[in-house]
Design an enzyme around this catalytic site. Structure first.
Site, PDB file in Angstrom:
ATOM      1  N   ASP A 134      39.690  55.724  12.246  1.00 20.15           N
ATOM      2  CA  ASP A 134      39.200  55.043  13.439  1.00 20.15           C
ATOM      3  C   ASP A 134      39.728  53.612  13.475  1.00 20.15           C
ATOM      4  OD1 ASP A 134      37.817  57.240  14.194  1.00 20.15           O
ATOM      5  OD2 ASP A 134      35.834  56.504  13.664  1.00 20.15           O
ATOM      6  N   SER A 188      33.799  46.132   6.744  1.00 16.94           N
ATOM      7  CA  SER A 188      34.554  47.280   6.254  1.00 16.94           C
ATOM      8  C   SER A 188      34.105  48.543   6.975  1.00 16.94           C
ATOM      9  CB  SER A 188      34.327  47.441   4.745  1.00 16.94           C
ATOM     10  OG  SER A 188      34.726  48.707   4.298  1.00 16.94           O
ATOM     11  N   LYS A 189      35.067  49.409   7.315  1.00 13.97           N
ATOM     12  CA  LYS A 189      34.718  50.677   7.959  1.00 13.97           C
ATOM     13  C   LYS A 189      33.892  51.561   7.045  1.00 13.97           C
ATOM     14  CE  LYS A 189      38.941  51.816   9.276  1.00 13.97           C
ATOM     15  NZ  LYS A 189      40.040  52.586   9.917  1.00 13.97           N
ATOM     16  N   ARG A 190      34.008  51.365   5.731  1.00 15.99           N
ATOM     17  CA  ARG A 190      33.235  52.175   4.792  1.00 15.99           C
ATOM     18  C   ARG A 190      31.760  51.783   4.787  1.00 15.99           C
ATOM     19  NH1 ARG A 190      37.911  51.139   1.947  1.00 15.99           N
ATOM     20  NH2 ARG A 190      36.960  49.395   0.839  1.00 15.99           N
TER      21      ARG A 190
END
Length: 505
Positions: free
Chosen positions: A20, A256-258
């Protein structure tokens, strides 16, 4: 250098299709685009897809879709073409090889046959000895046969830069002034699979595409000295550098995407943010708002206004905090300022997603939705907030569910209140008197009748009088204005819902 003369300024954003799209891509695109538009230059989109291990199918299209949704459009790119394409690094592999050969021939690079296992062991030994980690140049100056005689040999070599001892570690930054970076090690510039690393590809591509200003995140400051070396070794003109502050959470950790759903650009679409608010918010993160005549901050502004007055030396180099509460406030401001027809149309995807409306609503449904939208536009922060407020108007009377918290709040006199309301509303005529005179079933008549019966005659306070009616009509404790809701629903549906709730008590 390309034969095309494409000046005066050219900037780019270069995301990697590894999942994404990150909100940082939009953040970088915004500042690059603002300067390009101000200067009458070009803005490029380049896809940096040389990291094949992390490549994700469909990610590139998501980049296109989300940036277009935000209105951050580009002049050249993989989808629109341009004079210096291709604009995907994976389609430019033949471009990089001559540059690598030139560096090898000049002694600025060398081949390295060390296996991944040998490199891992080297790093672990350096860490145990509390030494700075970096390649130990085991392969430097050796032929392939000489290196083969040593442990940890790999058949397919990589190519490394040979960093000189006197490498210049300072450079000028448009945002930060004179910047000092740490000393780099002998960076890999060509991987064993034949793909260039970021460090070589970015220099070659920016040169070939005539990028005049390299604007990227501050995490790339440490890499800039080796990029400058490559420019010099290859005899290329240096671009100007600007390193934007990294977006941070309120606890100052990097987004962060995490860890953060809001790091994904698609998340903002899902939640119901309007793109104008996101662009405005991203600009405010690292740029001071303009002032009005009284010296007050003007925190709401358009992209055109931002671009017109843009200057790199106004960018705040301190990592800004990504405060969703501020974005929510700004989103609410933008929603309230939308034209009603525009606001109504923006609700449709969220209503269709939740099955409130079909993908092809009738003119009657659209008309009803516009009436409802006028009631809720000032009451929501996100577009998806409209779903539970709109849903009761598009569900069958016998299918309306009463929320448990609303049922618990009804009070002991709810049945009596509902019966009184049924009697007084039943006397209101809902037929059109003529083509020019509206039906008596309207907001003013409904409100007058209910206040006279429930508040004045029964002596109830407004909350006790109208709370049960609100629950009956909407199924919830919170709903659009009651009398307007009844007018939109019509007499038949309103009475059916009042009857249903009363009979269930």
């Amino acid at each position: 250098m390309s034969k095309h003369n494409l000046g005066p300024v050219r900037l780019r954003v270069a995301p990697s299709p590894t999942g994404d799209p990150h909100v940082g891509t939009a953040y970088m695109a915004l500042f690059n685009l603002a300067f390009a538009r101000q200067q009458g230059g070009q803005f490029l989109l380049r896809i940096e897809d040389t990291d094949r291990a992390r490549f994700r199918e469909g990610s590139e299209q998501q980049v296109f879709d989300t940036l277009h949704w935000l209105g951050l459009t580009w002049d050249e790119g993989p989808d629109v073409g341009g004079p210096v394409g291709p604009y995907r690094q994976s389609e430019r592999l033949a471009t990089y090889r001559p540059y690598v050969e030139k560096l090898l021939a000049a002694g600025h690079a060398y081949k390295c046959w060390c296996s991944p296992q040998r490199l891992q062991q080297m790093r672990e030994e350096q860490q145990r000895a509390k030494q700075a980690t970096g390649y130990d140049r085991l392969c430097y100056g050796k032929t392939e046969e000489e290196r083969r005689q040593l442990p940890g040999f790999s058949e397919t070599p990589v190519v490394r830069m040979l960093i000189p001892d006197d490498v210049e570690l300072e450079f000028n930054d448009l945002i930060r002034g004179r910047v000092n970076a740490p000393r780099p090690d002998d960076q890999v510039i060509l991987k064993a699979d034949g793909f260039p690393t970021y460090h070589l590809a970015v220099v070659v591509d920016d040169h070939e595409m005539q990028v005049t200003h390299v604007v990227r995140g501050e995490e790339w400051i440490s890499s800039t000295p080796k990029h400058i070396l490559l420019y010099r070794w290859l005899g290329l003109d240096l671009p100007k550098f600007a390193h934007m502050p990294v977006l941070r959470n309120v606890d100052k950790s990097k987004i962060s995407k995490r860890k953060n759903p809001e790091a994904r650009l698609t998340w903002f679409v899902e939640q119901g943010y309007v793109p104008e608010a996101i662009v405005n918010f991203l600009a405010l993160l690292a740029y001071p708002p303009a002032k009005d005549a009284e010296g007050n901050d003007l925190e709401k502004f358009t992209f055109a206004e931002f671009s017109r007055d843009f200057a790199w030396d106004k960018v705040n180099p301190i990592g800004p905090m990504f405060d969703l509460k501020k974005l929510d406030w700004l989103n609410g401001v933008y929603i309230r300022d939308l034209e009603l027809s525009d606001f109504t149309s923006r609700l449709l995807p969220y209503l269709e997603r939740e099955g409130v409306l079909s993908g092809n609503p009738s003119l009657g449904e659209l008309g009803r939705l516009k009436d409802i939208a006028a009631l809720i536009q000032t009451r929501i922060v996100l577009l998806k907030d409209a779903v539970p407020l709109v849903q009761p108007f598009f569900v069958g009377d016998d299918m309306l569910e009463i929320a448990e918290d609303a049922r618990r709040d009804l009070g002991p006199n709810a049945a009596h209140v509902l019966s009184a309301a049924i009697d007084v509303l039943g006397d209101i005529d809902d037929h059109l008197a003529s083509l020019t005179e509206p039906s008596a079933w309207n907001v003013a008549r409904i409100e007058a009748a209910l206040r006279a019966e429930l508040v004045e005659k029964l002596g109830l306070k407004a909350r006790a009088a109208f709370g049960p009616l609100r629950t009956a009509v909407s199924g919830a404790k919170v709903s659009p204005p009651l009398f307007e809701s009844m007018a939109i629903l019509g007499k038949t549906s309103t009475l059916a819902r009042l009857h249903a709730l009363r009979d269930s008590l």
